[in-house]
Design an enzyme around this catalytic site. Structure first.
Site, PDB file in Angstrom:
ATOM      1  N   GLY A  97     -23.278   9.908  -2.536  1.00 30.65           N
ATOM      2  CA  GLY A  97     -23.909   9.926  -1.155  1.00 30.65           C
ATOM      3  C   GLY A  97     -22.963   9.258   0.351  1.00 30.65           C
ATOM      4  O   GLY A  97     -22.922   9.003   0.993  1.00 30.65           O
ATOM      5  N   GLY A  99     -20.636  11.217   2.011  1.00 29.51           N
ATOM      6  CA  GLY A  99     -21.049  12.081   3.195  1.00 29.51           C
ATOM      7  C   GLY A  99     -20.139  13.048   3.121  1.00 29.51           C
ATOM      8  O   GLY A  99     -19.354  14.331   3.989  1.00 29.51           O
ATOM      9  N   LYS A 100     -20.044  13.903   2.103  1.00 30.45           N
ATOM     10  CA  LYS A 100     -18.973  15.316   1.688  1.00 30.45           C
ATOM     11  C   LYS A 100     -20.033  16.014   2.492  1.00 30.45           C
ATOM     12  O   LYS A 100     -19.783  17.025   3.094  1.00 30.45           O
ATOM     13  CB  LYS A 100     -18.502  14.673   0.578  1.00 30.45           C
ATOM     14  CG  LYS A 100     -18.267  14.362  -0.518  1.00 30.45           C
ATOM     15  CD  LYS A 100     -18.134  14.272  -2.336  1.00 30.45           C
ATOM     16  CE  LYS A 100     -19.417  14.426  -2.835  1.00 30.45           C
ATOM     17  NZ  LYS A 100     -19.777  13.271  -2.156  1.00 30.45           N
ATOM     18  N   SER A 101     -21.547  16.479   2.156  1.00 30.94           N
ATOM     19  CA  SER A 101     -21.669  17.206   2.524  1.00 30.94           C
ATOM     20  C   SER A 101     -22.067  17.554   3.865  1.00 30.94           C
ATOM     21  O   SER A 101     -21.953  18.381   4.625  1.00 30.94           O
ATOM     22  CB  SER A 101     -23.125  17.912   2.004  1.00 30.94           C
ATOM     23  OG  SER A 101     -23.411  17.687   0.312  1.00 30.94           O
ATOM     24  N   TYR A 102     -22.350  16.211   4.651  1.00 31.52           N
ATOM     25  CA  TYR A 102     -21.706  16.496   6.305  1.00 31.52           C
ATOM     26  C   TYR A 102     -20.762  16.822   6.438  1.00 31.52           C
ATOM     27  O   TYR A 102     -21.025  17.073   7.664  1.00 31.52           O
ATOM     28  CB  TYR A 102     -22.190  14.964   5.853  1.00 31.52           C
ATOM     29  CG  TYR A 102     -22.501  14.439   8.088  1.00 31.52           C
ATOM     30  CD1 TYR A 102     -23.655  14.606   8.824  1.00 31.52           C
ATOM     31  CD2 TYR A 102     -22.015  13.914   8.945  1.00 31.52           C
ATOM     32  CE1 TYR A 102     -23.986  14.510  10.064  1.00 31.52           C
ATOM     33  CE2 TYR A 102     -21.090  13.858   9.752  1.00 31.52           C
ATOM     34  CZ  TYR A 102     -22.575  14.461  10.711  1.00 31.52           C
ATOM     35  OH  TYR A 102     -22.885  13.891  12.089  1.00 31.52           O
ATOM     36  N   ASP A 247     -17.686  21.889  -1.289  1.00 33.44           N
ATOM     37  CA  ASP A 247     -18.382  20.797  -0.991  1.00 33.44           C
ATOM     38  C   ASP A 247     -18.844  20.079  -2.796  1.00 33.44           C
ATOM     39  O   ASP A 247     -19.407  20.298  -3.808  1.00 33.44           O
ATOM     40  CB  ASP A 247     -19.954  20.608  -0.653  1.00 33.44           C
ATOM     41  CG  ASP A 247     -20.464  19.529  -0.793  1.00 33.44           C
ATOM     42  OD1 ASP A 247     -19.347  18.669  -1.029  1.00 33.44           O
ATOM     43  OD2 ASP A 247     -21.632  19.987  -0.742  1.00 33.44           O
ATOM     44  N   GLY A 250     -20.922  14.546  -5.771  1.00 40.73           N
ATOM     45  CA  GLY A 250     -20.224  13.151  -5.866  1.00 40.73           C
ATOM     46  C   GLY A 250     -20.073  12.349  -7.175  1.00 40.73           C
ATOM     47  O   GLY A 250     -21.416  12.660  -7.682  1.00 40.73           O
TER      48      GLY A 250
END
Length: 392
Positions: A97, A99-102, A247, A250
């Protein structure tokens, strides 16, 4: 060519959960420095320095870094390396949560929300379309896989099957995934469609920390082949570069995610591979120091599927960028501190990137360069001789 891993840190805005519990913001940034501010339990601030620091907490703040700024700082250099013939890699690391994928994929189809991967693919084809050299041609192939519970799955398998693929080792090319789909693409639209299909197949699930938590590591690879035809020798000179866009799932704490059953097993395997990644990063950082003393340390790449497949990108033949993503909340202070420590170690990793070209092509290119040097020397010699004769 030796080059250190480039490291960037990005801090996201407070999410709904953090706003609901009224937690404080304990992260600040100034240019290339990141600060963890004092809290009720941590009395002294901590300071870290990185290649880039991206503040994404408040759009009204002058230091706000949007998706375009992140891509301009990181993605453009990776693309430049690919066109020069080098392998390159960007991987995002951080707690669930954060912000890696964002950062890597973005959110939605709106231009300003697109992440590094779609922007890089779009720019790749823009550059190819601008090529005006009739002797130079390009081919682009892509693959997309996920590492789920330490098993590799092909996200572009046209049959839609989810069978596990085997990881093999090539004597020259190193670790690779056997029978992984590699599809030729001619435009950004082709890549975008394949990414969309692959993302539908990727394993995600809801946890208390993240409504769409990635339960696997995803690796999107682009193979760019440049063929330059030489009319003089009637041969084609090839350069092949591989760009790996990773990606990572987490890291997570069961006490916060509320994971149980399958989610608990997934979280356990995610943490295992990320722990191994941390050990590999530490070993490579120490190896850089040991190399100066003439020593060679052991790096446990084989301890997880993730680190084995990323072997070339960590300490090998690649120009690599690490993006560490963190939460600004005091509630996640320990997780953010752990991520920043990993990122700080990664700065010490030294890669050894080389231009990937056919050995015969390299010999021909080097001979041509030598001929050009000799021709230039002869031309200068003739001019000098002409000047001397005219003076007499």
């Amino acid at each position: 060519m030796s080059s250190k891993v480039k490291v960037a840190v990005r801090v996201r805005p407070l999410n709904k959960r953090e706003l609901d519990i009224g937690t404080n913001i304990v992260v600040d940034m100034d240019n290339n420095q990141t600060f963890l501010l004092p809290t009720s339990t941590q009395k002294s601030p901590r300071t870290f320095a990185f290649d880039h620091c991206f503040w994404t907490i408040d759009e009204k703040n002058p230091k706000y870094a949007d998706q375009e700024k992140v891509f301009a700082a990181l993605g453009v250099d990776v693309l430049d390396s690919a066109f020069e013939g080098y392998n390159a890699c960007i991987f995002a690391y951080g707690q669930t949560g954060s912000g890696k994928s964002y950062t890597m994929m973005g959110a939605g189809s709106e231009e300003h929300l697109k992440g590094i991967i779609p922007r890089l693919c779009d720019t790749l084809f823009s550059r190819i379309d601008q090529n005006a050299d009739p002797q130079l041609s390009f081919t682009v192939e892509v693959s997309y896989m996920e590492i789920y519970n330490e098993k590799v799955r092909d996200l572009l398998n046209p049959k839609g099957e989810k069978h596990h693929l085997k990881v093999r080792e090539h004597l020259v090319l190193g670790p690779y995934v056997e029978n992984l789909s590699k599809l030729a693409v001619r435009s950004f639209c082709d890549i975008n469609d394949l990414m969309s299909e692959g993302n539908k197949s990727r394993t995600v699930a809801a946890t208390q920390m993240n409504a769409e938590s990635s339960r696997s590591h995803a690796v999107f690879s682009i193979v760019l082949t440049q063929t330059s035809f030489d009319p003089a020798t009637q041969t084609g000179l090839e350069k092949v570069s591989k760009v790996s866009l990773v990606d990572l799932a987490g890291s997570e704490r069961v006490s916060k995610t509320g994971a149980e059953g399958d989610r608990l097993k997934e979280g356990s395997n995610i943490n295992k591979s990320l722990t191994t990644l941390g050990i590999v990063i530490s070993a490579l950082a120490e190896q850089g120091i040991a190399a100066k003393k003439g020593k060679q340390g052991f790096v446990p790449y084989r301890d997880s599927t993730l680190t084995w497949l990323l072997k070339d990108n960590l300490g090998g033949n690649s120009r690599t960028v690490m993006v560490a993503t963190i939460s600004p909340a005091e509630d996640n202070y320990e997780e953010s501190l752990s991520t920043l420590r990993y990122a700080d170690r990664a700065k010490k990793i030294v890669n050894h990137a080389v231009v990937n070209e056919d050995p015969n092509s390299r010999v021909i290119r080097e001979l041509r360069e030598e001929v050009e040097k000799l021709r230039l020397m002869l031309t200068r010699g003739d001019r000098k001789s002409t000047r001397l004769n005219s003076s007499h």
